[in-house]
Design a protein around this motif. Structure first.
Motif, mmCIF file in Angstrom:
data_model
loop_
_atom_site.group_PDB
_atom_site.id
_atom_site.type_symbol
_atom_site.label_atom_id
_atom_site.label_comp_id
_atom_site.label_asym_id
_atom_site.label_seq_id
_atom_site.Cartn_x
_atom_site.Cartn_y
_atom_site.Cartn_z
ATOM 1 N N ALA A 280 0.831 -1.212 0.000
ATOM 2 C CA ALA A 280 0.000 0.000 0.000
ATOM 3 C C ALA A 280 0.862 1.258 0.000
ATOM 4 O O ALA A 280 0.524 2.260 -0.643
ATOM 5 C CB ALA A 280 -0.936 -0.006 1.208
ATOM 6 N N ALA A 281 1.983 1.205 0.721
ATOM 7 C CA ALA A 281 2.884 2.357 0.746
ATOM 8 C C ALA A 281 3.516 2.584 -0.626
ATOM 9 O O ALA A 281 3.617 3.722 -1.106
ATOM 10 C CB ALA A 281 3.964 2.142 1.805
ATOM 11 N N GLU A 282 3.941 1.511 -1.275
ATOM 12 C CA GLU A 282 4.510 1.634 -2.618
ATOM 13 C C GLU A 282 3.472 2.133 -3.609
ATOM 14 O O GLU A 282 3.776 2.930 -4.503
ATOM 15 C CB GLU A 282 5.077 0.288 -3.076
ATOM 16 N N LEU A 283 2.240 1.696 -3.448
ATOM 17 C CA LEU A 283 1.148 2.146 -4.309
ATOM 18 C C LEU A 283 0.937 3.650 -4.153
ATOM 19 O O LEU A 283 0.795 4.388 -5.136
ATOM 20 C CB LEU A 283 -0.125 1.375 -3.947
ATOM 21 N N ALA A 284 0.928 4.108 -2.900
ATOM 22 C CA ALA A 284 0.746 5.542 -2.636
ATOM 23 C C ALA A 284 1.919 6.356 -3.178
ATOM 24 O O ALA A 284 1.743 7.455 -3.700
ATOM 25 C CB ALA A 284 0.574 5.775 -1.138
ATOM 26 N N ARG A 285 3.124 5.816 -3.044
ATOM 27 C CA ARG A 285 4.299 6.530 -3.575
ATOM 28 C C ARG A 285 4.208 6.676 -5.086
ATOM 29 O O ARG A 285 4.428 7.771 -5.644
ATOM 30 C CB ARG A 285 5.579 5.773 -3.201
ATOM 31 N N ARG A 286 3.853 5.607 -5.756
ATOM 32 C CA ARG A 286 3.758 5.661 -7.216
ATOM 33 C C ARG A 286 2.595 6.534 -7.686
ATOM 34 O O ARG A 286 2.609 7.034 -8.810
ATOM 35 C CB ARG A 286 3.639 4.244 -7.787
ATOM 36 N N GLY B 220 1.992 9.294 -6.279
ATOM 37 C CA GLY B 220 2.408 10.648 -5.941
ATOM 38 C C GLY B 220 1.853 11.172 -4.636
ATOM 39 O O GLY B 220 1.800 12.384 -4.402
ATOM 40 N N ARG B 221 1.490 10.260 -3.731
ATOM 41 C CA ARG B 221 0.843 10.666 -2.484
ATOM 42 C C ARG B 221 1.698 10.446 -1.241
ATOM 43 O O ARG B 221 1.351 10.943 -0.172
ATOM 44 C CB ARG B 221 -0.493 9.929 -2.338
ATOM 45 N N LEU B 222 2.753 9.680 -1.351
ATOM 46 C CA LEU B 222 3.554 9.351 -0.170
ATOM 47 C C LEU B 222 5.032 9.458 -0.522
ATOM 48 O O LEU B 222 5.454 9.040 -1.604
ATOM 49 C CB LEU B 222 3.220 7.934 0.307
ATOM 50 N N SER B 223 5.811 9.990 0.415
ATOM 51 C CA SER B 223 7.230 10.208 0.160
ATOM 52 C C SER B 223 8.012 8.895 0.215
ATOM 53 O O SER B 223 7.642 7.960 0.933
ATOM 54 C CB SER B 223 7.800 11.171 1.198
ATOM 55 N N PRO B 224 9.108 8.827 -0.524
ATOM 56 C CA PRO B 224 9.979 7.647 -0.454
ATOM 57 C C PRO B 224 10.492 7.394 0.968
ATOM 58 O O PRO B 224 10.716 6.242 1.356
ATOM 59 C CB PRO B 224 11.130 7.987 -1.407
ATOM 60 N N GLU B 225 10.684 8.467 1.735
ATOM 61 C CA GLU B 225 11.184 8.311 3.109
ATOM 62 C C GLU B 225 10.199 7.540 3.984
ATOM 63 O O GLU B 225 10.598 6.709 4.808
ATOM 64 C CB GLU B 225 11.462 9.687 3.717
ATOM 65 N N PHE C 198 -8.351 1.145 -2.238
ATOM 66 C CA PHE C 198 -7.280 0.859 -1.289
ATOM 67 C C PHE C 198 -7.238 1.939 -0.218
ATOM 68 O O PHE C 198 -7.457 3.120 -0.504
ATOM 69 C CB PHE C 198 -5.919 0.834 -1.987
ATOM 70 N N VAL C 199 -6.934 1.528 1.007
ATOM 71 C CA VAL C 199 -6.559 2.479 2.045
ATOM 72 C C VAL C 199 -5.077 2.767 1.845
ATOM 73 O O VAL C 199 -4.255 1.845 1.755
ATOM 74 C CB VAL C 199 -6.801 1.911 3.450
ATOM 75 N N VAL C 200 -4.736 4.035 1.720
ATOM 76 C CA VAL C 200 -3.341 4.449 1.554
ATOM 77 C C VAL C 200 -3.046 5.572 2.546
ATOM 78 O O VAL C 200 -3.944 6.050 3.243
ATOM 79 C CB VAL C 200 -3.053 4.920 0.109
ATOM 80 N N LEU C 201 -1.804 5.982 2.599
ATOM 81 C CA LEU C 201 -1.407 7.101 3.449
ATOM 82 C C LEU C 201 -0.957 8.278 2.594
ATOM 83 O O LEU C 201 -0.322 8.100 1.558
ATOM 84 C CB LEU C 201 -0.258 6.703 4.382
ATOM 85 N N ASP C 202 -1.284 9.480 3.061
ATOM 86 C CA ASP C 202 -0.724 10.706 2.496
ATOM 87 C C ASP C 202 0.398 11.224 3.390
ATOM 88 O O ASP C 202 1.049 12.210 3.078
ATOM 89 C CB ASP C 202 -1.816 11.767 2.341
ATOM 90 N N GLU D 30 -2.068 9.977 8.416
ATOM 91 C CA GLU D 30 -2.906 10.689 7.448
ATOM 92 C C GLU D 30 -3.463 9.690 6.426
ATOM 93 O O GLU D 30 -3.057 9.666 5.262
ATOM 94 C CB GLU D 30 -2.107 11.775 6.721
ATOM 95 N N PRO D 31 -4.385 8.835 6.858
ATOM 96 C CA PRO D 31 -4.928 7.835 5.937
ATOM 97 C C PRO D 31 -5.899 8.440 4.931
ATOM 98 O O PRO D 31 -6.574 9.431 5.215
ATOM 99 C CB PRO D 31 -5.655 6.858 6.874
ATOM 100 N N GLY D 32 -5.951 7.829 3.769
ATOM 101 C CA GLY D 32 -6.886 8.234 2.731
ATOM 102 C C GLY D 32 -7.259 7.029 1.899
ATOM 103 O O GLY D 32 -6.974 5.883 2.263
#
Length: 358
Positions: A273-279, A281-286, A329-333, A337-339
């Motif tokens: 889910a984190a990789e999905l959000a990163r791709r 454009g919603r979550l930082s690589p860090e 999907f539940v993702v993080l911003d 900060e879930p979205g």
């Protein structure tokens, strides 16, 4: 050790009691209208079920211990039907009660048996695993599995109370305890960053049931879930955030015929889910890197089979968060900060999976 309480609000509020020697609270949760109490317990836990039955007998109830298979094998239609037959033999009425003793699978089953018997009788849950305490037993979700997927048949049926005796965590196999940490870590990512900090500061301590922060981690994770389900029992919106990492996780569990530990699947699912959000454009690589670091630090897996994607994708189509043909999907911003990510492109889904494939 002192006893602490977390209240779960809503139309039918109840307490989650956390500590040691908590069985004295059991009769008060069941009440004086019940005559018969069915104690549904994992068959591998007779030594834990025995004092539960003893406490109920001492309180004057007619107590019947009903063992069920250990683990996910309990969450089958045939096992549930067997409980219904036993309830009928015992003459259980609407004022009687079911007590579920065991891990998350056992409390899921016991809760659904209570929800479906005579359209609903009282249930009290006594989770004996970390996963059961911080997730399965809290929130009123009950259910069983069918060949097509996990938890597709069930009901919302809040318990009358939940008793978490922390001493039972000491009896858990190490891998099962670590598996339960995935749900604790999930609570940190979606709502309570202090959980992440506690794990990062002492991963070895977090991975041990007698660690210095075990009680705080349990209480914080339960509080996160209580806050969410108090506001949204039936998953109309907010409660979906508790499913962070679960879309892929449930697909992995089905692919493994439910022999794969739930927490292990959730750990992989969170990274996906984190990789999905990163791709997207919603979550930082860090923050993606922080997912991997925290999860790996306690011994949870971070990857799954490289050739598994086609089957996993097919299973995700019937995920409970889907709406019609739209996969959600539940993702993080950001941390806490879930979205939601609705209808992501198939190429995006597949590319994100490659980040967890091995």
């Amino acid at each position: 050790m002192t006893v602490s309480r977390v209240q779960v609000g809503g139309a039918d509020p109840y307490d989650v009691v956390i500590g040691t020697g908590v069985l004295g609270e059991l009769a008060g949760m069941i009440g004086d209208r019940a005559r018969t109490v069915a104690v549904v317990h994992a068959e591998g836990l007779p030594e834990i079920a025995r004092p539960v039955c003893g406490a109920l007998e001492a309180a004057g109830y007619a107590v019947h211990a009903l063992p069920v298979p250990d683990g996910e094998a309990a969450k089958e239609v045939g096992v549930l039907a067997g409980l219904w037959s036993r309830f009928a033999e015992l003459g259980m009425t609407r004022t009687d009660a079911v007590v579920g003793v065991g891990g998350g699978a056992t409390t899921d089953l016991a809760g659904f048996a209570a929800a479906s018997w005579l359209r609903g009788v009282k249930a009290v849950l006594v989770p004996t695993t970390l996963l059961g305490m911080v997730d399965a037993a809290v929130g009123g979700k009950t259910g069983i599995n069918i060949p097509e997927g996990k938890n597709l048949v069930g009901a919302f049926h809040p318990p009358a109370g939940v008793l978490c005796d922390l001493t039972t965590l000491m009896t858990m196999p190490r891998e099962d305890y670590i598996s339960g940490l995935a749900e604790v870590i999930k609570a940190g990512f979606i709502a309570d960053p202090t959980i992440l900090e506690l794990v990062e500061d002492d991963p070895a301590g977090a991975a041990a049931p007698d660690g210095p922060h075990t009680r705080e981690l349990v209480e914080r994770a339960i509080q996160v879930k209580a806050d969410v389900v108090s506001a949204d029992l039936r998953e109309a919106g907010l409660r979906e955030i508790l499913n962070y990492g679960h879309t892929l996780a449930h697909a992995i569990e089905k692919a493994e015929d439910y022999r794969f530990r739930h927490g292990h699947a959730v750990a992989i699912g969170m990274i996906y889910a984190a990789e999905l959000a990163r791709r997207a454009g919603r979550l930082s690589p860090e923050i993606v890197a922080r997912h991997r670091a925290v999860i790996a630090s306690v011994g949870l897996p971070t990857s799954y089979g490289i050739d598994a994607w086609p089957g996993l994708r097919k299973t995700m189509t019937i995920d409970k968060k889907s709406r019609g043909a739209t996969l959600r999907f539940v993702v993080l911003d950001g941390i806490a900060e879930p979205g939601r990510l609705e209808g992501p492109d198939e190429d995006l889904l597949a590319a994100a999976y490659q980040e967890v494939a091995r």
